[in-house]
Design an enzyme around this catalytic site. Structure first.
Site, PDB file in Angstrom:
ATOM      1  N   HIS A 112       1.201  -1.062   0.040  1.00 12.60           N
ATOM      2  CA  HIS A 112      -0.246   0.009  -0.415  1.00 12.60           C
ATOM      3  C   HIS A 112       1.037   0.908   0.080  1.00 12.60           C
ATOM      4  CE1 HIS A 112      -2.941  -2.872   1.229  1.00 12.60           C
ATOM      5  NE2 HIS A 112      -3.768  -2.525   0.188  1.00 12.60           N
TER       6      HIS A 112
ATOM      7  N   ARG B 123     -10.647   3.746  -1.258  1.00  8.06           N
ATOM      8  CA  ARG B 123     -10.095   2.729   0.385  1.00  8.06           C
ATOM      9  C   ARG B 123      -9.579   3.056   1.691  1.00  8.06           C
ATOM     10  NH1 ARG B 123      -5.056   1.392  -3.966  1.00  8.06           N
ATOM     11  NH2 ARG B 123      -5.155  -0.553  -3.540  1.00  8.06           N
TER      12      ARG B 123
ATOM     13  N   ARG C 204     -15.411   1.369  -0.810  1.00  6.43           N
ATOM     14  CA  ARG C 204     -14.650  -0.461  -0.050  1.00  6.43           C
ATOM     15  C   ARG C 204     -14.771  -0.136   1.156  1.00  6.43           C
ATOM     16  NH1 ARG C 204      -9.306  -3.035  -1.267  1.00  6.43           N
ATOM     17  NH2 ARG C 204      -8.821  -1.488   0.219  1.00  6.43           N
TER      18      ARG C 204
ATOM     19  N   GLU D 142     -10.644 -10.430  -4.972  1.00  6.13           N
ATOM     20  CA  GLU D 142     -10.166 -11.424  -4.808  1.00  6.13           C
ATOM     21  C   GLU D 142      -9.279 -12.117  -4.486  1.00  6.13           C
ATOM     22  OE1 GLU D 142      -8.724  -7.720  -2.309  1.00  6.13           O
ATOM     23  OE2 GLU D 142     -10.410  -7.914  -0.955  1.00  6.13           O
TER      24      GLU D 142
ATOM     25  N   ASN E 181      -3.754  -7.434  -6.530  1.00  2.00           N
ATOM     26  CA  ASN E 181      -3.014  -7.680  -6.066  1.00  2.00           C
ATOM     27  C   ASN E 181      -3.311  -8.896  -5.125  1.00  2.00           C
ATOM     28  OD1 ASN E 181      -2.275  -4.672  -7.035  1.00  2.00           O
ATOM     29  ND2 ASN E 181      -3.518  -3.929  -5.853  1.00  2.00           N
ATOM     30  N   ASP E 182      -4.182  -8.998  -4.573  1.00  3.32           N
ATOM     31  CA  ASP E 182      -4.395  -9.448  -3.229  1.00  3.32           C
ATOM     32  C   ASP E 182      -4.897 -11.668  -4.360  1.00  3.32           C
ATOM     33  OD1 ASP E 182      -4.012  -9.283  -1.516  1.00  3.32           O
ATOM     34  OD2 ASP E 182      -5.869  -7.957  -1.356  1.00  3.32           O
TER      35      ASP E 182
ATOM     36  N   ARG F  35       2.420 -10.828  -1.361  1.00  4.85           N
ATOM     37  CA  ARG F  35       2.374  -9.017  -2.016  1.00  4.85           C
ATOM     38  C   ARG F  35       3.518  -8.336  -1.116  1.00  4.85           C
ATOM     39  NH1 ARG F  35      -3.358  -6.610  -1.253  1.00  4.85           N
ATOM     40  NH2 ARG F  35      -2.337  -4.783  -2.309  1.00  4.85           N
TER      41      ARG F  35
ATOM     42  N   CYS G 209      -9.663  -2.931  -9.909  1.00  5.13           N
ATOM     43  CA  CYS G 209      -9.384  -2.006  -9.262  1.00  5.13           C
ATOM     44  C   CYS G 209      -7.709  -2.839  -8.734  1.00  5.13           C
ATOM     45  CB  CYS G 209     -10.418  -1.651  -8.036  1.00  5.13           C
ATOM     46  SG  CYS G 209     -10.610  -2.993  -7.385  1.00  5.13           S
TER      47      CYS G 209
END
Ligand code: PEP
Ligand code: MG
Length: 544
Positions: A190, A297, A333, A432, A455-456, A466, A503
């Site tokens: 992040h 987020r 989210r 995800e 990403n996940d 990650r 996203c």
């Protein structure tokens, strides 16, 4: 000149003086002092300097992020003036004839242990604060600049740090920080995502290249190639000044794409949205002409607070974003903490595998009292714009039903209180986890949209953490397994008549734009600075 190679995670070139941030605690030396009285005076002077720094930081935070965020620094000032804290330090210096640094550190540890042992979660979280302010005083005593990553006084500079947590990154002073370089970190962390949102050139993973002695030296950093040059020679400096000018020209040319439709030459349209972490990012969203927000987020509201953000605080934040975006969609989210986004006051237990642990929707479903506060704020804000709710880390239909049940209860409470909200608010989920892809048909029947968190999804599909920078080619998001997952989710969404977007960071990967167009994704949500380059790629697409 010293040349260091790292991993470029946010493009752009920065040239300026290095400022080393002390984000790790070092041992504090114990010394015997001859004149305890003078040492007490030395402590008092350092304490006063630290309080002045906190005052400045407070004002700057209030101006940039609002009064709510600035309160933390009021608390920090009060801590440094607390009579028990001050007395404990001064007694230690006088009775044991020790140096001020040692006395501050010992007292901090003693107070932190006392806070940590309390029943009340709010007080437990103060342990980190007392350590933080004490580190600031110790830094002043040692002649360093203030307290870690929150410090941003002085001229523009390039940050060099062992590592930066997401919460430290959001506190960087954007008007002064030209870019950052860290020894650790990973591209999908992040912290890297924040750098891209902030438009800051950033390089991670320089490992042994990190040298605190570089503080004050000039550096050139290239966030695209990952190169760092400390004390650049004349030729390198000239070369990179040229590259910087070219990069700026490229950005200027992209500006000409503002207001132009995002469609291929053959007319295939894709909605091009942006990702944000806090209300002030909307400025970048609008400046880059994104057509909506595909991922807010919301957990950053929690990360930046020192206690659970209230319904009112959240309502104001969501309302501000919704109003600024007008009728453009804003996908918010729900809370996604855990894993690399740790929030002290949640008192989450230590986990050996936090990415596979108690995070995101799992926290919301087991602590509905926290979830409901956020849902009330979201629903109330929904009348001020075009808000959609998105649930993270879904692995089963039951989780969606449970979340919708709680949402239904909150709607009933609001109706009971005659409080307005958008009765047709869209509810979607993040795709995800591999489980959500496998169950995509069943899940699509429950919700209004999918947004793929690559990403996940990459992490869980390829079993590659990650956060781990050493996995290299094994963590390849271009892997056919990940791409097939994306196709499966999109096709399932379309079978059920709902839209599907991406996203995660992969959405901005220009090498995959053609693939995403071919798969038929309806929306791509990327860092604000990636919007125009992506529009450019889509408009140049030949065979759509
Ligand atoms: C993702 O996992 O791709 C995503 C967008 O969510 P985050 O990066 O915040 O986990
Ligand atoms: Mg995710």
């Amino acid at each position: 000149m010293e040349t260091i190679r790292g991993i470029g995670v946010s493009g752009g070139i920065a040239i300026g003086a290095i400022r080393v941030l002390d984000t790790v605690d070092h041992a504090v030396e114990r010394r015997v002092v001859d004149d305890p009285k003078a040492e007490v005076e030395r402590f008092r002077a350092a304490r006063d300097t630290a309080v002045d720094q906190l005052k400045q930081l407070r004002d700057r935070t209030a101006a940039e992020f609002g009064e709510g965020k600035a309160e933390l620094f009021d608390t920090h000032q009060l801590m440094l003036q607390d009579p028990d804290y001050v007395e404990s330090i001064e007694d230690l210096i006088t009775s044991s004839r020790v140096n001020a640094e040692f006395a501050v550190n010992s007292t901090a540890e003693q107070f932190a242990a006392m806070f940590a042992a309390m029943d009340n979660s709010y007080m437990q979280a103060r342990a980190a604060d007392v350590r933080d302010v004490s580190r600031r005083v110790i830094n002043v005593l040692e002649g360093k600049r203030g307290g870690g990553a929150q410090d941003g006084d002085g001229d523009s500079h390039i940050i060099l740090a062992e590592d930066l947590a997401p919460s430290e990154t959001v506190q960087l002073d954007r008007s002064k920080v030209l870019g950052f370089v860290t020894a650790k970190g990973s591209a999908n962390s992040h912290t890297a995502i924040l750098a891209r949102t902030m438009g800051l050139p950033a390089i991670i993973g320089i490992g042994d290249g990190f040298d605190p002695a570089d503080d004050g030296h000039t550096a050139v950093i290239d966030g695209t190639s990952g190169m760092v040059f400390v004390d650049p020679d004349e030729a390198t400096l000239t070369e990179y000044q040229g590259k910087k000018a070219q990069y700026e020209e490229h950005l200027r040319l992209l500006q000409e794409l503002k207001g132009k439709p995002t469609e291929t030459k053959s007319g295939q349209q894709v909605r091009l949205y942006a990702n944000i972490g806090r209300p002030s990012d909307v400025t970048a969203v609008l400046a880059n002409d994104a057509e909506g927000i595909g991922l807010f987020r919301s957990e950053f509201l929690y990360l930046e607070s020192r206690d659970y953000p209230t319904e009112e605080f959240q309502f104001e934040a969501y309302k501000e974003v919704a109003q600024k975006m007008g009728d453009r969609l804003v996908v918010i989210r729900t809370l996604d903490i855990g894993a690399d986004k740790q929030v002290g006051y949640f008192n989450l237990e230590h986990e050996d595998n936090p990415a596979l642990g108690y995070r995101a929707i799992r926290i919301c479903l087991t602590r509905p009292e926290i979830f409901k506060v956020q849902l009330r704020a979201l629903l109330r804000a929904s009348v001020y714009g075009n808000i959609a709710i998105m649930l993270p880390m879904i692995t089963s239909v039951q989780e969606v039903r449970d979340a919708k049940q709680i949402l239904g209860e909150v709607k009933d409470e609001l109706r009971g209180g005659h409080i307005d909200f958008d009765g047709h608010i869209q509810v979607g989920i993040m795709i995800e986890t591999p489980a959500s892809v496998i169950m995509a048909d069943e899940l699509a029947a429950e919700v209004d949209f999918f947004s793929i968190g690559t990403n996940d999804l990459t992490q869980y599909t390829l079993a590659c953490d990650r956060q781990n920078p050493n996995l290299g080619r094994f963590a390849d998001p271009h892997s056919p397994a990940v791409l097939r997952m994306i196709r499966m989710a999109t096709e399932a969404a379309h079978r059920h008549g709902i839209w599907c977007g991406i996203c995660g960071e992969l959405g901005a990967d220009l090498e995959l734009t053609d693939t995403f167009l071919e798969i038929g994704l309806d929306e791509l949500s990327v860092s604000p600075t990636s919007v125009l380059p992506l529009r450019n790629a889509i408009r140049n697409h030949e065979n759509g």
